[in-house]
Design a protein around this motif. Structure first.
Motif, PDB file in Angstrom:
ATOM      1  N   VAL A 199      -2.545  -0.723  -1.311  1.00 19.57           N
ATOM      2  CA  VAL A 199      -1.987   0.546  -0.833  1.00 19.57           C
ATOM      3  C   VAL A 199      -2.684   1.722  -1.503  1.00 19.57           C
ATOM      4  O   VAL A 199      -3.069   2.709  -0.834  1.00 19.57           O
ATOM      5  N   TYR A 200      -2.883   1.647  -2.799  1.00 23.17           N
ATOM      6  CA  TYR A 200      -3.565   2.736  -3.513  1.00 23.17           C
ATOM      7  C   TYR A 200      -5.002   2.892  -3.026  1.00 23.17           C
ATOM      8  O   TYR A 200      -5.494   4.024  -2.867  1.00 23.17           O
ATOM      9  N   ILE A 203      -5.026   4.658   0.306  1.00 25.78           N
ATOM     10  CA  ILE A 203      -4.713   6.083   0.151  1.00 25.78           C
ATOM     11  C   ILE A 203      -5.931   6.844  -0.370  1.00 25.78           C
ATOM     12  O   ILE A 203      -6.259   7.939   0.125  1.00 25.78           O
ATOM     13  N   MET A 204      -6.620   6.305  -1.358  1.00 23.41           N
ATOM     14  CA  MET A 204      -7.784   6.999  -1.917  1.00 23.41           C
ATOM     15  C   MET A 204      -8.921   7.081  -0.898  1.00 23.41           C
ATOM     16  O   MET A 204      -9.599   8.115  -0.794  1.00 23.41           O
ATOM     17  N   ILE A 205      -9.149   6.027  -0.138  1.00 25.39           N
ATOM     18  CA  ILE A 205     -10.224   6.042   0.863  1.00 25.39           C
ATOM     19  C   ILE A 205      -9.857   6.962   2.030  1.00 25.39           C
ATOM     20  O   ILE A 205     -10.729   7.636   2.609  1.00 25.39           O
ATOM     21  N   ALA A 206      -8.583   7.012   2.358  1.00 23.63           N
ATOM     22  CA  ALA A 206      -8.141   7.867   3.471  1.00 23.63           C
ATOM     23  C   ALA A 206      -8.166   9.348   3.123  1.00 23.63           C
ATOM     24  O   ALA A 206      -8.049  10.200   4.023  1.00 23.63           O
ATOM     25  N   ASN A 207      -8.311   9.661   1.856  1.00 19.32           N
ATOM     26  CA  ASN A 207      -8.366  11.053   1.412  1.00 19.32           C
ATOM     27  C   ASN A 207      -9.619  11.288   0.586  1.00 19.32           C
ATOM     28  O   ASN A 207      -9.555  11.554  -0.629  1.00 19.32           O
ATOM     29  N   PRO A 208     -10.799  11.205   1.215  1.00 19.66           N
ATOM     30  CA  PRO A 208     -12.045  11.338   0.461  1.00 19.66           C
ATOM     31  C   PRO A 208     -12.308  12.785   0.055  1.00 19.66           C
ATOM     32  O   PRO A 208     -11.842  13.732   0.703  1.00 19.66           O
ATOM     33  N   GLN A 295     -12.980  10.699 -17.532  1.00 18.84           N
ATOM     34  CA  GLN A 295     -12.911  11.089 -18.937  1.00 18.84           C
ATOM     35  C   GLN A 295     -11.714  11.995 -19.204  1.00 18.84           C
ATOM     36  O   GLN A 295     -11.162  11.990 -20.307  1.00 18.84           O
ATOM     37  N   GLN A 296     -11.286  12.729 -18.201  1.00 18.23           N
ATOM     38  CA  GLN A 296     -10.143  13.620 -18.362  1.00 18.23           C
ATOM     39  C   GLN A 296      -8.816  12.871 -18.250  1.00 18.23           C
ATOM     40  O   GLN A 296      -7.894  13.091 -19.046  1.00 18.23           O
ATOM     41  N   GLU A 297      -8.708  11.977 -17.275  1.00 14.79           N
ATOM     42  CA  GLU A 297      -7.433  11.301 -16.995  1.00 14.79           C
ATOM     43  C   GLU A 297      -7.280   9.969 -17.721  1.00 14.79           C
ATOM     44  O   GLU A 297      -6.152   9.471 -17.861  1.00 14.79           O
ATOM     45  N   THR A 298      -8.393   9.354 -18.122  1.00 13.02           N
ATOM     46  CA  THR A 298      -8.428   8.025 -18.759  1.00 13.02           C
ATOM     47  C   THR A 298      -7.619   7.021 -17.932  1.00 13.02           C
ATOM     48  O   THR A 298      -7.847   6.885 -16.743  1.00 13.02           O
ATOM     49  N   THR A 299      -6.619   6.341 -18.565  1.00  9.43           N
ATOM     50  CA  THR A 299      -5.896   5.282 -17.847  1.00  9.43           C
ATOM     51  C   THR A 299      -4.928   5.814 -16.793  1.00  9.43           C
ATOM     52  O   THR A 299      -4.354   5.035 -16.036  1.00  9.43           O
ATOM     53  N   ASN A 300      -4.768   7.145 -16.720  1.00 10.15           N
ATOM     54  CA  ASN A 300      -3.899   7.733 -15.698  1.00 10.15           C
ATOM     55  C   ASN A 300      -4.682   8.102 -14.439  1.00 10.15           C
ATOM     56  O   ASN A 300      -4.130   8.725 -13.519  1.00 10.15           O
ATOM     57  N   LEU A 301      -5.974   7.682 -14.367  1.00 10.06           N
ATOM     58  CA  LEU A 301      -6.858   8.105 -13.286  1.00 10.06           C
ATOM     59  C   LEU A 301      -6.308   7.754 -11.905  1.00 10.06           C
ATOM     60  O   LEU A 301      -6.217   8.611 -11.016  1.00 10.06           O
ATOM     61  N   VAL A 302      -5.935   6.510 -11.700  1.00  4.06           N
ATOM     62  CA  VAL A 302      -5.485   6.065 -10.381  1.00  4.06           C
ATOM     63  C   VAL A 302      -4.241   6.824  -9.947  1.00  4.06           C
ATOM     64  O   VAL A 302      -4.140   7.304  -8.805  1.00  4.06           O
ATOM     65  N   LEU A 314       6.572   5.999  -5.094  1.00  2.00           N
ATOM     66  CA  LEU A 314       5.480   5.034  -5.017  1.00  2.00           C
ATOM     67  C   LEU A 314       4.640   5.035  -6.293  1.00  2.00           C
ATOM     68  O   LEU A 314       4.144   3.989  -6.718  1.00  2.00           O
ATOM     69  N   VAL A 315       4.523   6.200  -6.909  1.00  2.00           N
ATOM     70  CA  VAL A 315       3.823   6.271  -8.198  1.00  2.00           C
ATOM     71  C   VAL A 315       4.646   5.564  -9.271  1.00  2.00           C
ATOM     72  O   VAL A 315       4.107   4.825 -10.108  1.00  2.00           O
ATOM     73  N   SER A 316       5.954   5.766  -9.244  1.00  2.00           N
ATOM     74  CA  SER A 316       6.824   5.105 -10.227  1.00  2.00           C
ATOM     75  C   SER A 316       6.768   3.588 -10.064  1.00  2.00           C
ATOM     76  O   SER A 316       6.763   2.842 -11.061  1.00  2.00           O
ATOM     77  N   ILE A 317       6.722   3.133  -8.815  1.00  2.00           N
ATOM     78  CA  ILE A 317       6.587   1.691  -8.564  1.00  2.00           C
ATOM     79  C   ILE A 317       5.264   1.177  -9.134  1.00  2.00           C
ATOM     80  O   ILE A 317       5.200   0.079  -9.694  1.00  2.00           O
ATOM     81  N   GLY A 318       4.223   1.998  -9.010  1.00  2.00           N
ATOM     82  CA  GLY A 318       2.929   1.608  -9.568  1.00  2.00           C
ATOM     83  C   GLY A 318       2.992   1.425 -11.070  1.00  2.00           C
ATOM     84  O   GLY A 318       2.444   0.459 -11.617  1.00  2.00           O
ATOM     85  N   TYR A 319       3.665   2.348 -11.772  1.00  2.00           N
ATOM     86  CA  TYR A 319       3.824   2.212 -13.222  1.00  2.00           C
ATOM     87  C   TYR A 319       4.604   0.936 -13.555  1.00  2.00           C
ATOM     88  O   TYR A 319       4.269   0.213 -14.510  1.00  2.00           O
ATOM     89  N   LEU A 320       5.660   0.679 -12.792  1.00  2.00           N
ATOM     90  CA  LEU A 320       6.473  -0.509 -13.050  1.00  2.00           C
ATOM     91  C   LEU A 320       5.671  -1.788 -12.827  1.00  2.00           C
ATOM     92  O   LEU A 320       5.735  -2.734 -13.634  1.00  2.00           O
TER      93      LEU A 320
END
Length: 610
Positions: A199-200, A203-208, A295-302, A314-320
Motif C-alpha cells: 500500500v505504501y 501511494i508513493m508511486i502514485a504521487n511522484p 538524511q533529514q527524516e532517517t527512519t521516519n522517511l517512509v 493508516l500511518v498509525s497502522i504502519g507504526y504498529l
C-alpha cells in the motif's frame, strides 16, 4: 575358580537383567524427552513465513533502505537491492540442492561438515551460534524503542527496557510451544506487513515528484560507482534470515521439496519488496532529492512520504505493524538459534541435554530456554549501562551477527561444490557446480568489502579496535571449534562419527554390527565394554552397562521371577531358595550357532573373547 559355564551364565544374567530392567522402567515412566523435532508440521507457506519474517521486509523498508540512502549518499539503492537478490538467488540454487540430500536442523553446520569434514563443520557451528544469537538479541533493542514510541503516541510513556522484556517473555513462551503455532502467528503478522508495504509503495508511486515517474535509480550504470560495495554490504544484511527455512527442514512436510520451494520464494519475495520500495521512495522525492530527504527524516522517511496522501490512521497502522514486523523477526531468529543448539546437542557437540525436545510440542526446550536466558542477560546489561539501544544493541549486534551469517553463506557455497564433487550425479551441473561456484565468487567480493568497511558501517573512528576485532573474534571461534572437534575425535569417537548426520546419526549407531551375546568361554563383561555413549542412553547393548554402573550389589527382584531371569541371578548374588533347573530353557534362536549354552560354536566363542 569360576568355570567357563558359570562365567557364561553370569554374563547372560547381566544382559538379561539389564534388558528387563529397562523394559520395566520404560513401561512405568512417561516419556519425558525426545531426540527428534516435531515432524510433518510445516507446509511451504509456514516455512516461507519463517524465512521472510526473518528478513523482516517492513523493518528493512523503514529502517534499512533509508539508512542506505542517508549513510552512503548514493541513489543506487534500488538496483543494489535487486542485484543482491540475484546473488542470493544464485546462492540458493546450491543451498537448496544440498537440502534435498541432507535434512538437518543444523543447516550451514551440517552442510559444511558434509562438504569439508567434521572439524570444519564444528568450526562453522561455533560461528553460527554467536552470529544468530546476536541477530536475535539485537532486535530487542529496536523493538523496545519502536514499541515505546507507539505507546507514547497513545499517551502511555514507558521505558524501552519494559517493552523489550514484554517481547522477550512472549518469544520465550512461543519458543517452547508448537512450531506450527509460531508459523501461524508469523503468517498473520507477515501478511499484514506485506500488505502495508505494498500500500505504501502504491501511494508513493502514485504521487511522484514533479508529476513524472522516474526510473533513474534503476540505471545499472550506477553499479560502477565505488560506493556500491558498501551499499551491497548494508543491502545483504536486509536479507539475512531467509536461510532460516533450511533450519526447519526436519519439521517440514516432504522437506526435500518444501524447503527448496520455500527458500526460493523467500528470496524472491524479500528481493521484490525491498527493490520496489527503494525505487518507490526515489519516485516520491525525485532521484535528485532522495539522499537529502533520507538524511533529514532517517527512519521516519517512509511515513513522511505517505503521510500527506493518506488518513492518519493508516500511518498509525504502519507504526504498529513496524513493531509487529520486528517481533516476527525476533520469533524467527529465536527458532533458528534454538534449532542450531538442538542439532549440536543431538550430535554430541554441545552437552546432550541440548539434544532433547518436548514430547508434545516437539520444540527444542533446552536450546530455546538457553537463548532466552542469554537474551535476558543482555537486555538487563544494556539497561544498566544506559547506552543507546538503537546504536549499540540493534545496529551493532545485528551488523556483527550479519557478518557471521555472511561467512557461513560463503563457506556453504564452497561446501556445496565439495559435496557434489564427492557425490557426482545427484544434481545437474547448474545446481551442483556452476551456481555454487558463481555464488562463492560473488560472496567472496561482498565478504571482503564487509570486512574492510566494517568500521565505517559501525561508525567507529580510525584506529579503533572495533574496526577489526569482530572478524578476528569469528576466526577465534572457528579455531576453537576445530580444536573441540579434534578433542571429540580422540575422546568420543562415536559422537565424532555422527557430526553433521542429523537424524541419520542414530541410524549410524544402530546399524553397527550387533554385539555378540556372551558364550561359555567369554570373559566376564564389564561396564567399560561396548557402550553407545551419552548420546544414546536408551540403547540396549547386551552385556554392557552405563559407565560407573555395576550390577554387583544392585537390588535384585529375587526368585519371584523364575521365568524372566535365566540362570541364578546377577553375578555374585546367591539365592539359596531358588531351585536351578537341570535343563534351563535357552531357546535355540536366541543363541546363534548353539542349541544349548554348553554347545557353542568355536567361531562365536573366539569372537566374544575378541
Amino acid at each position: 575358580m569360576t568355570g567357563r559355564h558359570q562365567r557364561r551364565r553370569d554374563n547372560v544374567d547381566q544382559w538379561a537383567g539389564r534388558v528387563l530392567q529397562e523394559q520395566r522402567r520404560r513401561q512405568a515412566e512417561p516419556d519425558l524427552i525426545s531426540q527428534a523435532l516435531a515432524s510433518n508440521r510445516l507446509g511451504v507457506p509456514s516455512v516461507v513465513f519463517f524465512g521472510v519474517a526473518g528478513a523482516a521486509p517492513l523493518t528493512v523498508v523503514i529502517g534499512g533502505i533509508s539508512t542506505v540512502y542517508a549513510v552512503i549518499g548514493q541513489t543506487a539503492a534500488p538496483i543494489v537491492y535487486i542485484v543482491v537478490a540475484l546473488i542470493l538467488s544464485i546462492f540458493t540454487v546450491g543451498f537448496v540442492a544440498m537440502s534435498r540430500h541432507i535434512v538437518n536442523a543444523g543447516a550451514f553446520y551440517s552442510y559444511i561438515a558434509q562438504g569439508f569434514g567434521r572439524a570444519l563443520g564444528v568450526a562453522s557451528a561455533f560461528v553460527a551460534l554467536p552470529a544468530y544469537a546476536m541477530m536475535q538479541i539485537g532486535l530487542f533493542g529496536l523493538f523496545g524503542v519502536v514499541a515505546a514510541s507507539v505507546l507514547e503516541a497513545f499517551g502511555l510513556v514507558t521505558s524501552w527496557v519494559v517493552c523489550a522484556l514484554v517481547a522477550w517473555a512472549l518469544v520465550a513462551v512461543l519458543g517452547i510451544l508448537w512450531v506450527d503455532l509460531s508459523g501461524k502467528v508469523l503468517g498473520v503478522l507477515l501478511a499484514l506487513e506485506i500488505l502495508v508495504v505494498v500500500v505504501y509503495d502504491v501511494i508513493m508511486i502514485a504521487n511522484p515528484a514533479g508529476g513524472e515517474i522516474s526510473f533513474a535509480t534503476l540505471d545499472p550504470v550506477q553499479l560502477l560507482t565505488p560506493e556500491v560495495a558498501a551499499m551491497m554490504v548494508l543491502a545483504i544484511a536486509g536479507f539475512v534470515g531467509f536461510e532460516a527455512t533450511v533450519v526447519l527442514s526436519e519439521e517440514a512436510r516432504d522437506p526435500k521439496k518444501t524447503v527448496a520451494r520455500a527458500t526460493h520464494i523467500s528470496v524472491m519475495v524479500a528481493g521484490l519488496l525491498l527493490g520496489v520500495s527503494a525505487w518507490a521512495m526515489s519516485v516520491s522525492t525525485g532521484p535528485a532529492r532522495i539522499v537529502a530527504v533520507a538524511q533529514q527524516e532517517t527512519t521516519n522517511l517512509v511515513f513522511a512520504l505517505v503521510a500527506p496522501h493518506v488518513p492518519e490512521i493508516l500511518v498509525s497502522i504502519g507504526y504498529l505493524l513496524f513493531m509487529t514486523s520486528v517481533f516476527a523477526a525476533l520469533l524467527a531468529f529465536h527458532a533458528a538459534v534454538s534449532r542450531y543448539q538442538f542439532a549440536l546437542g543431538r550430535e554430541g557437540v554441545l552437552p546432550s541435554a541440548w539434544g532433547y525436545t518436548h514430547p508434545r510440542t516437539g520444540a527444542p526446550v533446552v536450546g530455546s530456554i538457553a537463548q532466552s536466558v542469554v537474551a535476558l542477560g543482555v537486555i538487563v546489561l544494556y539497561a544498566f549501562i544506559d547506552q543507546d539501544p538503537l546504536v549499540y544493541l540493534f545496529a551493532w549486534l545485528t551488523t556483527i551477527g550479519g557478518l557471521g551469517v555472511l561467512i557461513l553463506m560463503w563457506g556453504a557455497s564452497a561446501a556445496v561444490v565439495a559435496f557434489f564433487l564427492r557425490n557426482p550425479g545427484r544434481e545437474n551441473v547448474w545446481r551442483s557446480m556452476v551456481a555454487p561456484i558463481m555464488a562463492f565468487f560473488l560472496l567472496s567480493i561482498v565478504l571482503d568489502a564487509t570486512v574492510i568497511g566494517l568500521g565505517d558501517i559501525l561508525q567507529v573512528p580510525e584506529g579503533s579496535p572495533f574496526r577489526w576485532i569482530f572478524p578476528v573474534a569469528y576466526a577465534v571461534c572457528a579455531v576453537v571449534g576445530i580444536a573441540w572437534a579434534l578433542i571429540m575425535r580422540r575422546t568420543r569417537p562415536q559422537a565424532y562419527a555422527v557430526i553433521g548426520r542429523g537424524g541419520d546419526g542414530r541410524a549410524v549407531i544402530e546399524n553397527l554390527p550387533a554385539v555378540p551375546r556372551p558364550h561359555s568361554h567369554a570373559l566376564p563383561m564389564h561396564p567399560s565394554g561396548p557402550y553407545p555413549g551419552p548420546e544414546y542412553p536408551d540403547a540396549d547393548y547386551p552385556g554392557s552397562a552405563y559407565p560407573d554402573e555395576h550390577f554387583q550389589g544392585r537390588p535384585h527382584l529375587g526368585p519371584g521371577y523364575p521365568h524372566e531371569y535365566p540362570g541364578e541371578g546377577y553375578p555374585s548374588e546367591d539365592f539359596p531358595t531358588q531351585q536351578q533347573p537341570v535343563t534351563p530353557p535357552y531357546p535355540a534362536p536366541q543363541y546363534p550357532g548353539a542349541q544349548h549354552p554348553d554347545q557353542q560354536d568355536p567361531t562365536h566363542m573366539q569372537q566374544s573373547i575378541r
